[in-house]
Design an enzyme around this catalytic site. Structure first.
Site, PDB file in Angstrom:
ATOM      1  N   TYR A 156       2.620   8.964 -11.805  1.00  0.00           N
ATOM      2  CA  TYR A 156       1.750   8.239 -10.871  1.00  0.00           C
ATOM      3  C   TYR A 156       0.968   7.300 -11.639  1.00  0.00           C
ATOM      4  O   TYR A 156       0.444   6.254 -11.502  1.00  0.00           O
ATOM      5  CB  TYR A 156       0.785   9.344 -10.161  1.00  0.00           C
ATOM      6  CG  TYR A 156       0.003   8.669  -9.075  1.00  0.00           C
ATOM      7  CD1 TYR A 156       0.399   8.438  -7.743  1.00  0.00           C
ATOM      8  CD2 TYR A 156      -1.466   8.279  -9.239  1.00  0.00           C
ATOM      9  CE1 TYR A 156      -0.346   8.065  -6.878  1.00  0.00           C
ATOM     10  CE2 TYR A 156      -2.023   7.599  -8.362  1.00  0.00           C
ATOM     11  CZ  TYR A 156      -1.727   7.665  -7.083  1.00  0.00           C
ATOM     12  OH  TYR A 156      -2.736   7.146  -6.002  1.00  0.00           O
ATOM     13  N   THR A 199      -8.048  10.600   2.803  1.00  0.00           N
ATOM     14  CA  THR A 199      -6.984  10.338   3.633  1.00  0.00           C
ATOM     15  C   THR A 199      -6.067  11.424   3.549  1.00  0.00           C
ATOM     16  O   THR A 199      -6.254  12.339   2.654  1.00  0.00           O
ATOM     17  CB  THR A 199      -6.189   9.074   2.899  1.00  0.00           C
ATOM     18  OG1 THR A 199      -5.693   9.532   1.528  1.00  0.00           O
ATOM     19  CG2 THR A 199      -6.940   7.909   2.601  1.00  0.00           C
ATOM     20  N   ASN A 230       0.655  -1.293   0.115  1.00  0.00           N
ATOM     21  CA  ASN A 230      -0.081   0.014   0.079  1.00  0.00           C
ATOM     22  C   ASN A 230       0.763   1.394  -0.101  1.00  0.00           C
ATOM     23  O   ASN A 230       0.505   2.250  -0.404  1.00  0.00           O
ATOM     24  CB  ASN A 230      -0.836  -0.035   1.292  1.00  0.00           C
ATOM     25  CG  ASN A 230      -1.586   1.281   1.550  1.00  0.00           C
ATOM     26  OD1 ASN A 230      -2.596   1.513   0.936  1.00  0.00           O
ATOM     27  ND2 ASN A 230      -0.910   1.961   2.603  1.00  0.00           N
ATOM     28  N   LYS A 286       0.788   3.344 -11.398  1.00  0.00           N
ATOM     29  CA  LYS A 286      -0.481   2.603 -10.989  1.00  0.00           C
ATOM     30  C   LYS A 286      -0.797   1.643 -12.228  1.00  0.00           C
ATOM     31  O   LYS A 286      -1.349   0.506 -11.857  1.00  0.00           O
ATOM     32  CB  LYS A 286      -1.445   3.547 -10.631  1.00  0.00           C
ATOM     33  CG  LYS A 286      -0.995   4.369  -9.324  1.00  0.00           C
ATOM     34  CD  LYS A 286      -0.833   3.397  -8.118  1.00  0.00           C
ATOM     35  CE  LYS A 286      -0.784   4.126  -6.787  1.00  0.00           C
ATOM     36  NZ  LYS A 286      -0.642   3.505  -5.773  1.00  0.00           N
ATOM     37  N   ILE A 339      -9.998   9.015  -2.271  1.00  0.00           N
ATOM     38  CA  ILE A 339     -10.411   8.640  -0.951  1.00  0.00           C
ATOM     39  C   ILE A 339     -10.051   9.533   0.141  1.00  0.00           C
ATOM     40  O   ILE A 339      -8.955   9.971  -0.094  1.00  0.00           O
ATOM     41  CB  ILE A 339      -9.866   7.092  -0.791  1.00  0.00           C
ATOM     42  CG1 ILE A 339     -10.021   6.163  -1.720  1.00  0.00           C
ATOM     43  CG2 ILE A 339     -10.017   6.522   0.651  1.00  0.00           C
ATOM     44  CD1 ILE A 339     -11.637   5.984  -1.995  1.00  0.00           C
TER      45      ILE A 339
HETATM   46  P1  NAD Z   1      -1.565   8.379   2.876  1.00  0.00           P
HETATM   47  O1  NAD Z   1      -0.390   9.480   2.345  1.00  0.00           O
HETATM   48  O2  NAD Z   1      -2.232   8.597   4.120  1.00  0.00           O
HETATM   49  O3  NAD Z   1      -0.654   6.911   3.158  1.00  0.00           O
HETATM   50  C1  NAD Z   1       0.433   6.584   2.523  1.00  0.00           C
HETATM   51  C2  NAD Z   1       1.420   5.822   3.249  1.00  0.00           C
HETATM   52  O4  NAD Z   1       2.479   5.322   2.580  1.00  0.00           O
HETATM   53  C3  NAD Z   1       1.819   6.579   4.419  1.00  0.00           C
HETATM   54  O5  NAD Z   1       1.803   5.616   5.317  1.00  0.00           O
HETATM   55  C4  NAD Z   1       3.079   6.813   4.179  1.00  0.00           C
HETATM   56  O6  NAD Z   1       4.103   6.944   5.430  1.00  0.00           O
HETATM   57  C5  NAD Z   1       3.519   5.785   3.222  1.00  0.00           C
HETATM   58  N1  NAD Z   1       4.788   5.916   2.341  1.00  0.00           N
HETATM   59  C6  NAD Z   1       4.893   6.843   1.472  1.00  0.00           C
HETATM   60  N2  NAD Z   1       6.121   6.956   1.083  1.00  0.00           N
HETATM   61  C7  NAD Z   1       6.847   5.873   1.688  1.00  0.00           C
HETATM   62  C8  NAD Z   1       8.091   5.280   1.447  1.00  0.00           C
HETATM   63  N3  NAD Z   1       9.112   5.600   0.656  1.00  0.00           N
HETATM   64  N4  NAD Z   1       8.593   4.142   2.209  1.00  0.00           N
HETATM   65  C9  NAD Z   1       7.446   3.783   3.266  1.00  0.00           C
HETATM   66  N5  NAD Z   1       6.227   4.500   3.639  1.00  0.00           N
HETATM   67  C10 NAD Z   1       6.084   5.302   2.603  1.00  0.00           C
HETATM   68  O7  NAD Z   1      -2.426   8.020   1.597  1.00  0.00           O
HETATM   69  P2  NAD Z   1      -3.186   6.799   1.174  1.00  0.00           P
HETATM   70  O8  NAD Z   1      -4.471   7.694   0.427  1.00  0.00           O
HETATM   71  O9  NAD Z   1      -3.851   5.985   2.455  1.00  0.00           O
HETATM   72  O10 NAD Z   1      -2.636   6.065   0.334  1.00  0.00           O
HETATM   73  C11 NAD Z   1      -2.197   4.677   0.462  1.00  0.00           C
HETATM   74  C12 NAD Z   1      -2.003   4.119  -0.996  1.00  0.00           C
HETATM   75  O11 NAD Z   1      -3.521   4.346  -1.501  1.00  0.00           O
HETATM   76  C13 NAD Z   1      -1.192   4.830  -2.001  1.00  0.00           C
HETATM   77  O12 NAD Z   1      -0.460   3.779  -2.332  1.00  0.00           O
HETATM   78  C14 NAD Z   1      -2.171   5.770  -2.838  1.00  0.00           C
HETATM   79  O13 NAD Z   1      -1.524   5.967  -4.132  1.00  0.00           O
HETATM   80  C15 NAD Z   1      -3.144   4.813  -3.024  1.00  0.00           C
HETATM   81  N6  NAD Z   1      -4.336   5.579  -3.392  1.00  0.00           N
HETATM   82  C16 NAD Z   1      -4.947   6.554  -2.614  1.00  0.00           C
HETATM   83  C17 NAD Z   1      -6.116   7.460  -3.298  1.00  0.00           C
HETATM   84  C18 NAD Z   1      -6.611   8.402  -2.527  1.00  0.00           C
HETATM   85  O14 NAD Z   1      -7.463   9.232  -3.348  1.00  0.00           O
HETATM   86  N7  NAD Z   1      -6.479   8.654  -1.084  1.00  0.00           N
HETATM   87  C19 NAD Z   1      -6.781   6.974  -4.215  1.00  0.00           C
HETATM   88  C20 NAD Z   1      -6.169   5.758  -4.933  1.00  0.00           C
HETATM   89  C21 NAD Z   1      -4.957   5.057  -4.571  1.00  0.00           C
END
Ligand code: NAD
Length: 256
Positions: free
Chosen positions: A162, A197, A95, A166, A195
């Site tokens: 990105y 977050t 994730n 993905k 989402i």
């Molecule tokens: P978030 O920023 O809250 O969480 C991201 C997490 O990844 C955090 O825990 C951060 O510390 C960790 N992270 C980032 N870079 C890192 C690294 N180099 N090493 C270790 N950990 C690292 O955001 P989120 O929305 O919870 O994102 C989680 C996943 O969901 C991501 O892969 C993101 O691309 C994907 N995503 C999010 C959304 C959205 O709208 N929030 C939509 C589609 C996909």
């Protein structure tokens, strides 16, 4: 929900990357509440130590290893140490991810941003699976869920790095699912739209941007981390025992 369903991950060992916040943190709590032991790995020590304390106060079990998922050696170390700690691996949720620079068009996208986004969001997922798959083969079974994005299924202004990462995760998921189906290891991805977050808070940081983001979803709102995690848990569970290689859109109709 009956007791059997609540404990559908009883004593399963689950690895989750990017567990500091958002979807990863929600996943950790949900798997624990359903009986699993979780290996947490992320960059931020303080927030993960607080999460371990919260999990233990709920009577669950969690182990944190700090790692930067842009660095292969740190990913390998985190997975190996976690597996040694709990004695195996049943489920992995890959994730960890960053957004890069969503509003920047291809010709203006910075090479350094491309490199970082690809390192974490694409290569980090492959390196994670590389070290998770042998542990699952030893178990004779396993489930991997890669967190991709709607930006891995369709174009839409998320930034070239990105999108590339993905779409790559969706492709790697299918390729790996095919290679390991005979080992009873299922590999799937989830493709969320926007989402609620910290990542979305950063990407849509004005009322105008947020309203534009909401308007992309026919359902009329953004998604929640829980809605993504419920899908992740289903894909990880035996209820999805005939599902592999899929890329599940969780998007309030945004891809229609
Ligand atoms: P978030 O920023 O809250 O969480 C991201 C997490 O990844 C955090 O825990 C951060 O510390 C960790 N992270 C980032 N870079 C890192 C690294 N180099 N090493 C270790 N950990 C690292 O955001 P989120 O929305 O919870 O994102 C989680 C996943 O969901 C991501 O892969 C993101 O691309 C994907 N995503 C999010 C959304 C959205 O709208 N929030 C939509 C589609 C996909």
């Amino acid at each position: 929900m009956n007791t059997k369903q609540l404990l559908r991950f009883q004593d399963k060992i689950v690895f989750i990357s990017g567990s500091s916040s958002g979807i990863g943190k929600e996943a950790a709590l949900s798997f624990v509440d359903q009986g699993a032991k979780v290996i947490l790995s992320s960059r931020n020590r303080a927030s993960n130590e607080a999460l371990v304390t919260e999990i233990k106060s709920r009577g669950g079990d969690a182990f944190f290893i700090q790692a930067d998922f842009s660095k292969s050696t740190e990913i390998e170390h985190a997975i190996r140490t976690g597996i040694e700690h709990f004695g195996g691996l049943d489920i992995a949720v890959n994730n960890a991810g960053i957004e890069g620079t969503p509003d920047v068009k291809t010709a203006d996208y910075k090479e350094a941003v491309w490199d970082e986004v690809i390192a974490i969001n694409l290569k980090g997922v492959w390196v994670s699976m590389k070290h998770q798959l042998p542990a699952m083969q030893k178990r004779g079974k396993g489930a991997i869920i890669n967190v991709a994005s709607l930006a891995g299924l369709q174009a839409g202004g998320a930034g070239i790095g990105y999108h590339a990462a993905k779409f790559g995760v969706v492709g790697m998921t299918k390729a790996t699912a095919l290679e390991y189906a005979k080992d009873q290891i299922r590999v799937n991805s989830v493709c969320p739209a926007v989402i609620e977050t910290p990542m979305a808070d950063r990407a849509f940081d004005t009322t105008e941007k947020r309203n534009k983001a909401i308007a992309m979803h026919p359902i009329g709102r953004l998604g929640t981390a829980k809605e993504v995690v419920d899908a992740i848990c289903w894909l990880a569970s035996d209820e999805a025992s005939f599902v592999t290689g899929t890329s599940l859109a969780i998007d309030g109709g945004a891809n229609l």
